[in-house]
Scaffold this motif. Structure first.
Motif, PDB file in Angstrom:
ATOM      1  N   PRO A 165     -16.897  10.726 -14.367  1.00  0.00           N
ATOM      2  CA  PRO A 165     -17.677  10.254 -13.208  1.00  0.00           C
ATOM      3  C   PRO A 165     -16.892   9.157 -12.467  1.00  0.00           C
ATOM      4  N   GLY A 166     -16.821   9.242 -11.159  1.00  0.00           N
ATOM      5  CA  GLY A 166     -16.092   8.237 -10.374  1.00  0.00           C
ATOM      6  C   GLY A 166     -14.595   8.420 -10.495  1.00  0.00           C
ATOM      7  N   LEU A 167     -13.871   7.699  -9.675  1.00  0.00           N
ATOM      8  CA  LEU A 167     -12.412   7.794  -9.690  1.00  0.00           C
ATOM      9  C   LEU A 167     -11.851   6.535 -10.317  1.00  0.00           C
ATOM     10  N   ARG A 168     -11.130   6.722 -11.421  1.00  0.00           N
ATOM     11  CA  ARG A 168     -10.539   5.584 -12.143  1.00  0.00           C
ATOM     12  C   ARG A 168      -9.046   5.808 -12.214  1.00  0.00           C
ATOM     13  N   THR A 169      -8.269   4.844 -11.777  1.00  0.00           N
ATOM     14  CA  THR A 169      -6.829   5.035 -11.903  1.00  0.00           C
ATOM     15  C   THR A 169      -6.118   3.704 -12.132  1.00  0.00           C
ATOM     16  N   ARG A 170      -4.868   3.816 -12.562  1.00  0.00           N
ATOM     17  CA  ARG A 170      -4.042   2.630 -12.805  1.00  0.00           C
ATOM     18  C   ARG A 170      -2.752   2.809 -12.017  1.00  0.00           C
ATOM     19  N   VAL A 171      -2.223   1.719 -11.511  1.00  0.00           N
ATOM     20  CA  VAL A 171      -0.955   1.821 -10.778  1.00  0.00           C
ATOM     21  C   VAL A 171      -0.105   0.594 -11.073  1.00  0.00           C
ATOM     22  N   ARG A 172       1.203   0.813 -11.128  1.00  0.00           N
ATOM     23  CA  ARG A 172       2.100  -0.323 -11.340  1.00  0.00           C
ATOM     24  C   ARG A 172       2.153  -1.175 -10.087  1.00  0.00           C
ATOM     25  N   GLY A 173       2.164  -2.481 -10.294  1.00  0.00           N
ATOM     26  CA  GLY A 173       2.160  -3.391  -9.140  1.00  0.00           C
ATOM     27  C   GLY A 173       3.504  -4.024  -8.860  1.00  0.00           C
ATOM     28  N   ASP A 174       4.493  -3.772  -9.748  1.00  0.00           N
ATOM     29  CA  ASP A 174       5.722  -4.573  -9.635  1.00  0.00           C
ATOM     30  C   ASP A 174       6.890  -3.850  -8.969  1.00  0.00           C
ATOM     31  N   VAL A 175       6.639  -2.678  -8.394  1.00  0.00           N
ATOM     32  CA  VAL A 175       7.721  -1.967  -7.675  1.00  0.00           C
ATOM     33  C   VAL A 175       7.523  -2.111  -6.172  1.00  0.00           C
ATOM     34  N   SER A 176       6.325  -1.768  -5.721  1.00  0.00           N
ATOM     35  CA  SER A 176       5.968  -1.956  -4.310  1.00  0.00           C
ATOM     36  C   SER A 176       4.458  -2.099  -4.215  1.00  0.00           C
ATOM     37  N   SER A 177       4.004  -3.069  -3.449  1.00  0.00           N
ATOM     38  CA  SER A 177       2.557  -3.241  -3.253  1.00  0.00           C
ATOM     39  C   SER A 177       1.999  -2.098  -2.400  1.00  0.00           C
ATOM     40  N   GLN A 178       2.881  -1.358  -1.746  1.00  0.00           N
ATOM     41  CA  GLN A 178       2.414  -0.268  -0.883  1.00  0.00           C
ATOM     42  C   GLN A 178       1.722   0.838  -1.689  1.00  0.00           C
ATOM     43  N   PHE A 179       2.008   0.928  -2.988  1.00  0.00           N
ATOM     44  CA  PHE A 179       1.319   1.944  -3.808  1.00  0.00           C
ATOM     45  C   PHE A 179      -0.168   1.597  -3.917  1.00  0.00           C
ATOM     46  N   LEU A 180      -0.427   0.313  -4.171  1.00  0.00           N
ATOM     47  CA  LEU A 180      -1.829  -0.121  -4.259  1.00  0.00           C
ATOM     48  C   LEU A 180      -2.500  -0.018  -2.887  1.00  0.00           C
ATOM     49  N   THR A 181      -1.806  -0.442  -1.856  1.00  0.00           N
ATOM     50  CA  THR A 181      -2.345  -0.298  -0.497  1.00  0.00           C
ATOM     51  C   THR A 181      -2.737   1.149  -0.225  1.00  0.00           C
ATOM     52  N   ALA A 182      -1.865   2.071  -0.597  1.00  0.00           N
ATOM     53  CA  ALA A 182      -2.100   3.493  -0.334  1.00  0.00           C
ATOM     54  C   ALA A 182      -3.348   3.976  -1.069  1.00  0.00           C
ATOM     55  N   LEU A 183      -3.490   3.575  -2.336  1.00  0.00           N
ATOM     56  CA  LEU A 183      -4.669   4.001  -3.115  1.00  0.00           C
ATOM     57  C   LEU A 183      -5.941   3.379  -2.543  1.00  0.00           C
ATOM     58  N   LEU A 184      -5.862   2.100  -2.189  1.00  0.00           N
ATOM     59  CA  LEU A 184      -7.052   1.432  -1.641  1.00  0.00           C
ATOM     60  C   LEU A 184      -7.539   2.146  -0.384  1.00  0.00           C
ATOM     61  N   MET A 185      -6.600   2.499   0.480  1.00  0.00           N
ATOM     62  CA  MET A 185      -7.014   3.111   1.746  1.00  0.00           C
ATOM     63  C   MET A 185      -7.502   4.550   1.548  1.00  0.00           C
ATOM     64  N   ALA A 186      -6.957   5.250   0.534  1.00  0.00           N
ATOM     65  CA  ALA A 186      -7.293   6.676   0.372  1.00  0.00           C
ATOM     66  C   ALA A 186      -8.565   6.910  -0.434  1.00  0.00           C
ATOM     67  N   LEU A 187      -8.827   6.083  -1.425  1.00  0.00           N
ATOM     68  CA  LEU A 187      -9.948   6.378  -2.328  1.00  0.00           C
ATOM     69  C   LEU A 187     -11.300   6.537  -1.633  1.00  0.00           C
ATOM     70  N   PRO A 188     -11.589   5.735  -0.600  1.00  0.00           N
ATOM     71  CA  PRO A 188     -12.900   5.898   0.052  1.00  0.00           C
ATOM     72  C   PRO A 188     -13.108   7.284   0.658  1.00  0.00           C
TER      73      PRO A 188
END
Ligand SMILES: O=C(O)C1=C[C@@H](OP(=O)(O)O)[C@@H](O)[C@H](O)C1
Ligand SMILES: C=C(OP(=O)(O)O)C(=O)O
Length: 439
Positions: A165-188
């Motif tokens: 139930p729901g979307l749960r994921t993990r991402v590395r933060g120490d290569v590029s913050s753009q990975f987290l940005t991308a997930l934040l914008m896409a998940l909704p």
């Protein structure tokens, strides 16, 4: 358009003037994507016109998003309420990280067939951590070249809704913050409850603030739990705020503020100031530590300082510049005008940007006579007694290498910049603007 093989910059004795900054790359490309995914149309005022934003606009057009230019800096983007009209497309994204990473995530959570590629250097910039995070959500992504790197083929999303139930994921933060940005914008886009955990120390944190700020303006609430957990409550979608003003680019501002400090100034940049949502406005604080005088308004910053041509020197510093990775390159060149050894720390991400910026910066600074120690994640720069005139600076197709090294001429030493047109990535008129503040 004629392509200049090189540009010879004459020494400049003094600087003064005002520059209206081009729009922020980070805000422009985020805003374009969010506007496209929104319900309702958005007027984007003050958009950056450069290679990176052209790549995003072309990609959105290929995906069926309707947009049109209203006048020089203003655009109208028709929102598609999370459902892009075109289900099959090949997108060429140049070397625009702010287009490649967010589009990868958004398209991976849709039901189409997409191919994303870029210039050869983009194919050397890592994306594996983002792909892993998306795959854990059921995204179907293939590497078309080297595993972990673009180009990518994206197939329809297989949401394993029934298993988890729901979307749960993990991402590395120490290569590029753009990975987290991308997930934040896409998940909704899924409408489901989302939770993103960040593994390792998150770098370039202020860029996540930009992402959250813009998502908020498009009606999306993210619950931020420190820097390692981000919760996106279910049932949210993007809604156009109607009009969005793009601030001036704070990274681009750094060259002019540096010019104010080196050439006496005052040099004023308009379009960013104390109201800015961009982390790179903090460059002004570092410049102040180096001895420049900074004045700050809501929408402008002004710098003046010791005049290099009259023997004035900046103060050497030892600083962790992880929070301003782009403007930190400007500090590396300013170190040539400091009264001792400057150390720039915690910038390992430089290795995976437009070029390996730690290696490129070390090589080119040595050409003007500096002694440079290149560490895994730092640079230690000791200026020579006198800078070597007429050094030939290679720019590695990196806009920031070209813009930074122009400051050597501002500081009074002639220099040759190879392939100066690489500034088109974020600032096509850079050299013309620099000339307006050079005396
Ligand atoms: O999200 C953004 O707009 C950016 C994030 C930073 O990259 P990293 O997170 O890879 O450091 C920065 O260098 C880049 O120019 C723009
Ligand atoms: C790192 C940069 O770009 P990108 O958005 O492609 O990551 C940059 O502009 O310095």
């Amino acid at each position: 358009m004629t392509t200049l093989a090189h540009l010879d910059l004459a020494p400049c004795g003094a600087t003064a003037g005002t520059v209206r900054l081009p729009g922020s790359k980070s805000i422009s490309n985020r805003t374009l994507l969010l506007a496209a995914l929104s319900e309702g149309d958005t007027e984007v005022r003050g958009l950056l016109d450069s290679d990176d934003t052209r790549r995003m606009l072309e990609a959105l057009g290929a995906l069926g998003v309707q947009w049109r230019q209203l006048n020089e800096r203003d655009y109208l983007v028709e929102g598609c309420a999370g459902r892009l009209p075109v289900k099959q497309a090949e997108l060429f994204l140049g070397n625009a990280g702010t287009a490649f990473r967010p589009l990868t995530a958004a398209l991976a959570l849709m039901d189409g067939e997409f191919r994303l590629s870029g210039v050869p250097r983009m194919h050397e910039r890592p994306i594996g951590d983002l792909v892993d995070a998306l795959r854990s959500l059921g995204a179907q992504i293939d590497y078309l070249g080297q595993p972990g790197f673009p180009p990518l083929a994206i197939h329809p999303w297989q949401n394993q809704r029934n298993e988890h139930p729901g979307l749960r994921t993990r991402v590395r933060g120490d290569v590029s913050s753009q990975f987290l940005t991308a997930l934040l914008m896409a998940l909704p886009l899924s409408g489901e409850d989302g939770l993103i955990s960040v593994e390792g120390e998150l770098i370039s944190k202020p860029y996540i603030e930009i992402t959250l700020n813009l998502m908020r303006r498009f009606g999306l609430h993210v619950e931020k739990r420190g820097w390692n957990e981000f919760h996106l409550p279910a049932g949210q979608g993007y809604h156009s705020p109607g009009v969005i003003h793009v601030e001036g680019d704070a990274s681009s501002a750094s060259y002019f503020l540096a010019a104010g400090a080196l050439g006496g100034g005052p040099v004023r940049v308009e379009g960013v100031g104390s109201d800015s949502i961009q982390g790179d406005v903090k460059f002004a604080d570092t410049l102040a530590q180096m001895g420049a005088l900074i004045a700050l308004g809501e929408d402008w910053i002004e710098s003046s300082g010791p005049v290099a041509a009259r023997g004035g020197k900046l103060k050497a510093i030892d600083a962790d510049l992880n929070h301003i990775p782009d403007a930190a390159m400007t500090i590396a060149v300013l170190a040539l005008f400091a009264d001792g050894t400057t150390t720039i720390r915690n910038v390992a991400s430089w290795r995976v940007k437009e070029t390996d910026r730690l290696a490129a910066m070390a090589t080119e600074l040595r050409k003007v006579g500096a002694t440079v120690e290149e560490g895994a994640d730092y640079l230690r720069i000791t200026p020579p007694a006198t800078l070597t005139p007429n050094a030939v600076i290679d720019t590695y197709d990196d806009h920031r290498m070209a813009m930074c090294f122009s400051l050597v001429a501002v500081g009074g030493t002639p220099i040759r910049i190879m392939d100066p047109q690489c500034v088109a990535k974020t600032f096509p008129d850079y050299f013309a603007e620099l000339a307006t503040v050079s005396r």
